[in-house]
Design a protein around this motif. Structure first.
Motif, short mmCIF file in Angstrom:
data_model
loop_
_atom_site.label_atom_id
_atom_site.label_comp_id
_atom_site.label_asym_id
_atom_site.label_seq_id
_atom_site.Cartn_x
_atom_site.Cartn_y
_atom_site.Cartn_z
N ALA A 68 0.90 -1.53 0.36
CA ALA A 68 -0.20 -0.11 0.13
C ALA A 68 0.94 1.30 0.14
N TYR A 69 0.00 1.51 -1.24
CA TYR A 69 1.45 4.07 -1.05
C TYR A 69 0.03 4.38 0.30
N VAL A 70 0.81 5.59 1.39
CA VAL A 70 -0.43 5.80 2.14
C VAL A 70 0.07 7.29 2.10
N SER A 71 -1.05 7.91 2.84
CA SER A 71 -0.42 9.52 3.18
C SER A 71 -0.94 10.04 3.97
N THR A 72 -0.12 11.29 4.24
CA THR A 72 -1.19 11.78 5.39
C THR A 72 -1.42 13.36 5.38
N THR A 73 -1.64 14.28 6.62
CA THR A 73 -2.21 15.33 6.55
C THR A 73 -0.81 15.69 7.49
N ASP A 74 -0.95 15.15 8.67
CA ASP A 74 0.32 15.39 9.95
C ASP A 74 0.17 14.20 10.14
N SER A 75 1.14 13.97 10.90
CA SER A 75 1.36 12.68 11.87
C SER A 75 1.60 13.27 12.92
N ARG A 76 1.97 14.00 12.93
CA ARG A 76 1.96 14.28 14.69
C ARG A 76 0.91 14.27 15.52
N GLY A 77 0.07 14.31 14.95
CA GLY A 77 -1.16 13.71 15.85
C GLY A 77 -1.55 12.70 15.98
N LEU A 78 -0.60 11.27 15.18
CA LEU A 78 -1.29 10.04 14.93
C LEU A 78 -0.05 9.68 15.93
N GLY A 79 1.11 10.06 16.33
CA GLY A 79 1.84 9.25 17.05
C GLY A 79 2.52 7.90 17.14
N LEU A 80 2.72 6.89 17.12
CA LEU A 80 2.45 5.85 17.72
C LEU A 80 2.12 4.90 16.11
N ARG A 81 0.43 5.42 16.30
CA ARG A 81 0.16 4.71 14.49
C ARG A 81 0.19 4.83 13.94
N TRP A 82 1.15 6.21 13.00
CA TRP A 82 1.21 6.21 12.44
C TRP A 82 2.86 4.90 11.71
N GLU A 83 3.44 5.47 13.14
CA GLU A 83 4.38 3.99 13.21
C GLU A 83 4.20 2.95 12.76
N ARG A 84 2.82 2.79 13.09
CA ARG A 84 2.78 0.82 13.36
C ARG A 84 2.36 0.86 11.78
N LEU A 85 1.68 1.89 11.23
CA LEU A 85 1.04 2.05 9.86
C LEU A 85 2.24 1.75 8.86
N GLY A 86 2.97 3.19 9.35
CA GLY A 86 3.83 3.44 8.30
C GLY A 86 4.89 1.89 8.08
N ALA A 87 5.06 0.79 8.98
CA ALA A 87 5.74 0.10 9.20
C ALA A 87 5.21 -0.77 8.26
N ALA A 88 4.19 -0.86 8.30
CA ALA A 88 3.48 -2.19 7.48
C ALA A 88 3.16 -1.99 5.77
N VAL A 89 3.23 -0.75 5.71
CA VAL A 89 3.10 -0.68 4.12
C VAL A 89 4.28 0.09 3.59
N TRP A 90 4.09 -0.47 1.81
CA TRP A 90 4.91 -0.03 0.59
C TRP A 90 5.57 1.20 1.09
N GLU A 91 4.56 2.35 1.37
CA GLU A 91 5.70 3.70 1.16
C GLU A 91 4.31 4.65 2.06
N THR A 92 5.22 5.46 2.37
CA THR A 92 4.24 6.74 2.76
C THR A 92 4.54 7.75 2.91
#
Length: 253
Positions: free
Chosen positions: A154-178
């Motif tokens: 999966a190719y994933v985007s966010t508006t601002d990862s600061r509001g997601l914290g560890l959740r973004w890190e978990r998702l980012g580690a599971a996908v192809w590209e952010t």
């Protein structure tokens, strides 16, 4: 919803584009700060005033909720949800990634959506049973979400990862590209199959209402980060549908 509702939404977008393009990168653009420290320009207020006037003239019984003037569509049989400029920070700094978002709701469900980004030369729209569409320099075409079915691809985007914290890190580690395309644009990219997931840690109803029909008609899905359907959950996840539950697994607090 009738065909004329979509026609009205598209005409509202034309009106907004004329105002925003005239003020984009204007030397005398006025930029103020709202209580939450987010910027608001004279173009934001002028667009919302113009769109409200069109609704009053052509759909006088409809409710209106807008970012700048408030209101509510709760409990209304029909309501228009307006974001005069989504991406005001970009607009105020001369970055062309911003858009006017126009959504029609019926009994709380978003049915029509128009997203118009004139500085990008792009527009997206959708209504029940008509499919999702976009227009750019190459012409008008119907769009659909991607067929990616494995989160690792999966190719994933966010508006601002600061509001997601560890959740973004978990998702980012599971996908192809952010990436961080941000705001309306990332959700539109999901709808047209260019990327597969888009995440907003914080989003108001006017940020999402117009996007719900676009994602739905393109074959995708938009929920809160808790998995609640609709546009009032305070945050948002759009996907191609196939990846939605897997992404929620990483994003649920």
């Amino acid at each position: 919803m009738s065909d004329s509702d979509l026609d009205l939404a598209l005409r509202m977008a034309d009106t907004a584009d004329a105002i925003t393009l005239a003020r984009f990168r204007a030397a005398d653009l006025r930029v103020d700060r709202k209580p939450d420290r987010t910027p608001v320009t004279d173009a934001d207020t002028a667009v919302e005033e113009a769109l409200r006037a069109l609704v009053t003239a052509e759909r006088p019984g409809d409710a209106v909720l807008g970012e700048e003037e408030g209101g509510t569509v709760d409990g209304a049989a029909r309501g228009w949800v307006l974001d005069p400029i989504d991406g005001t920070k970009n607009f105020s700094r001369g970055v062309p990634v911003w858009a006017t978002l126009i959504g029609l709701t019926e009994h709380g469900t978003a049915t029509v959506g128009v997203v118009s980004a004139p500085a990008l030369g792009r527009r997206w729209w959708a209504a029940p049973g008509t499919g999702a569409w976009t227009r750019d320099a190459a012409g008008t075409r119907r769009i659909a979400v991607s067929g990616v079915s494995d989160l690792a691809d999966a190719y994933v985007s966010t508006t601002d990862s600061r509001g997601l914290g560890l959740r973004w890190e978990r998702l980012g580690a599971a996908v192809w590209e952010t990436r961080a395309f941000g705001d309306f644009w990332q959700h539109c990219l999901v709808a047209e199959g260019a990327i597969d997931l888009a995440v907003d840690a914080g989003a108001s109803p006017w940020d999402l209402a117009a996007l719900v029909p676009l994602l739905r008609e393109a074959g995708g899905r938009l929920t809160s980060l808790s998995g609640d359907e609709g546009f009032t959950g305070g945050d948002g996840l759009s996907s191609n549908g196939a990846l939605h539950e897997a992404a929620l697994h990483h994003l649920t607090p």
